[in-house]
Design a protein around this motif. Structure first.
Motif, mmCIF file in Angstrom:
data_model
loop_
_atom_site.group_PDB
_atom_site.id
_atom_site.type_symbol
_atom_site.label_atom_id
_atom_site.label_comp_id
_atom_site.label_asym_id
_atom_site.label_seq_id
_atom_site.Cartn_x
_atom_site.Cartn_y
_atom_site.Cartn_z
ATOM 1 N N ALA A 73 79.104 17.348 18.223
ATOM 2 C CA ALA A 73 78.170 17.839 19.111
ATOM 3 C C ALA A 73 76.587 17.213 18.656
ATOM 4 C CB ALA A 73 78.302 19.274 19.345
ATOM 5 N N HIS A 81 72.152 21.068 15.431
ATOM 6 C CA HIS A 81 73.127 20.114 15.928
ATOM 7 C C HIS A 81 72.566 18.744 15.085
ATOM 8 C CE1 HIS A 81 74.678 22.719 18.603
ATOM 9 N NE2 HIS A 81 75.929 22.419 18.231
ATOM 10 N N ALA A 110 75.594 19.488 23.753
ATOM 11 C CA ALA A 110 75.281 20.574 23.344
ATOM 12 C C ALA A 110 73.811 21.217 23.646
ATOM 13 C CB ALA A 110 75.079 20.655 21.785
ATOM 14 N N ILE A 132 82.612 20.966 27.931
ATOM 15 C CA ILE A 132 82.688 20.620 26.439
ATOM 16 C C ILE A 132 84.473 20.561 26.013
ATOM 17 C CG2 ILE A 132 82.481 21.557 24.130
ATOM 18 C CD1 ILE A 132 79.745 22.290 25.201
ATOM 19 N N GLY A 152 80.494 21.446 15.441
ATOM 20 C CA GLY A 152 79.597 22.081 16.491
ATOM 21 C C GLY A 152 79.483 23.481 16.313
ATOM 22 N N ILE A 157 79.212 25.794 22.532
ATOM 23 C CA ILE A 157 80.020 24.717 22.027
ATOM 24 C C ILE A 157 81.198 24.876 21.187
ATOM 25 C CG2 ILE A 157 79.270 22.727 20.259
ATOM 26 C CD1 ILE A 157 76.285 24.442 22.122
#
Length: 238
Positions: A73, A81, A110, A132, A152, A157
């Motif tokens: 992500a 991230h 994300a 996702i 992630g 996420i």
């Protein structure tokens, strides 16, 4: 444990008996097929290794070796991230040192409620979880992997990646957290400035300064929100 929690848990178990039974049959069938990579056609395999250096090609085409699928992500805007930028390279080297291989199977979006709060983008929040999940499942659908690493965190996420990975529940799967943001300022100080702002005793510049001192570096948010909660929950499950 409270009776209400026990009753809800029991109700969930009863409602999911049929679908859980069907799911377990599915992943058992997947596991019984063994290393799917070994059953791919020569054309499939050629596409799988086309972009790999020669040493990695030979490892992936050796069906006694493991090939790890990485679903990331990563983006460089969100603090939680941003650290994932170099993770695939690190993971690939670690796998190679052990005689195995790893490939980035795919990426997932994300988004952060901390950025979209109060904006139209907030309407995409829950929708993004399903996207996702789909992106994760699509990433793993090439059936060339023996295990999965999910890069992630945060509330949409991590659950979305888990939902997608469960479509391939026969594969060993692990979450790789990015780690927490360093401590900025105290909650007391942040609340103090926010209260002054609400009372008209502080301006936008002072409020922005204190917010930036609170959220100030790579890593998950400094409060006990969904990012840190998910990491703890997944660690407990493991």
């Amino acid at each position: 444990m409270k009776d209400a929690i026990l009753n809800v848990t029991d109700n969930i178990k009863k409602r999911s008996e049929k679908t859980r039974r069907e799911y377990l049959v599915t992943i058992k069938a997947q596991a019984d097929r063994g290393t799917v990579r070994a059953s791919l056609s020569c054309g499939n395999l050629a596409h799988t290794v086309a972009a790999c250096p020669s040493s990695q090609k030979s490892t992936i085409l050796d069906f006694t070796k493991a090939n790890i699928g990485i679903v990331t992500a990563y983006n460089d805007m969100l603090s939680a991230h941003q650290p994932y930028q170099n993770y695939p390279e690190i993971i690939q080297k670690a796998a190679s040192d052990l005689g195995h291989s790893a490939q980035v199977a795919g990426g997932v979006p994300a988004m952060c409620d901390g950025v979209t709060q109060g904006q139209d983008g907030m309407d995409l929040s829950l929708f993004s979880r399903d996207l996702i999940a789909q992106a994760t499942a699509m990433s793993l659908s090439h059936n060339t992997f023996d295990a999965t690493l999910l890069l992630g965190v945060c509330d949409k996420i991590a659950p979305g990646q888990l939902m997608g990975a469960l479509a391939f529940g026969h594969l060993p799967t692990a979450f790789v957290p990015s780690g927490p943001m360093g401590t900025g300022i105290s909650n007391k100080k942040k609340v103090e400035v926010r209260q002054k702002y609400a009372a008209g005793e502080a301006g936008d510049k002072e409020l922005l300064d204190v917010e930036c001192r609170s959220y100030h570096s790579p890593g998950t948010c400094t409060f006990y929100g969904t990012a840190n909660t998910n990491q703890l929950v997944f660690e407990a499950w493991a």
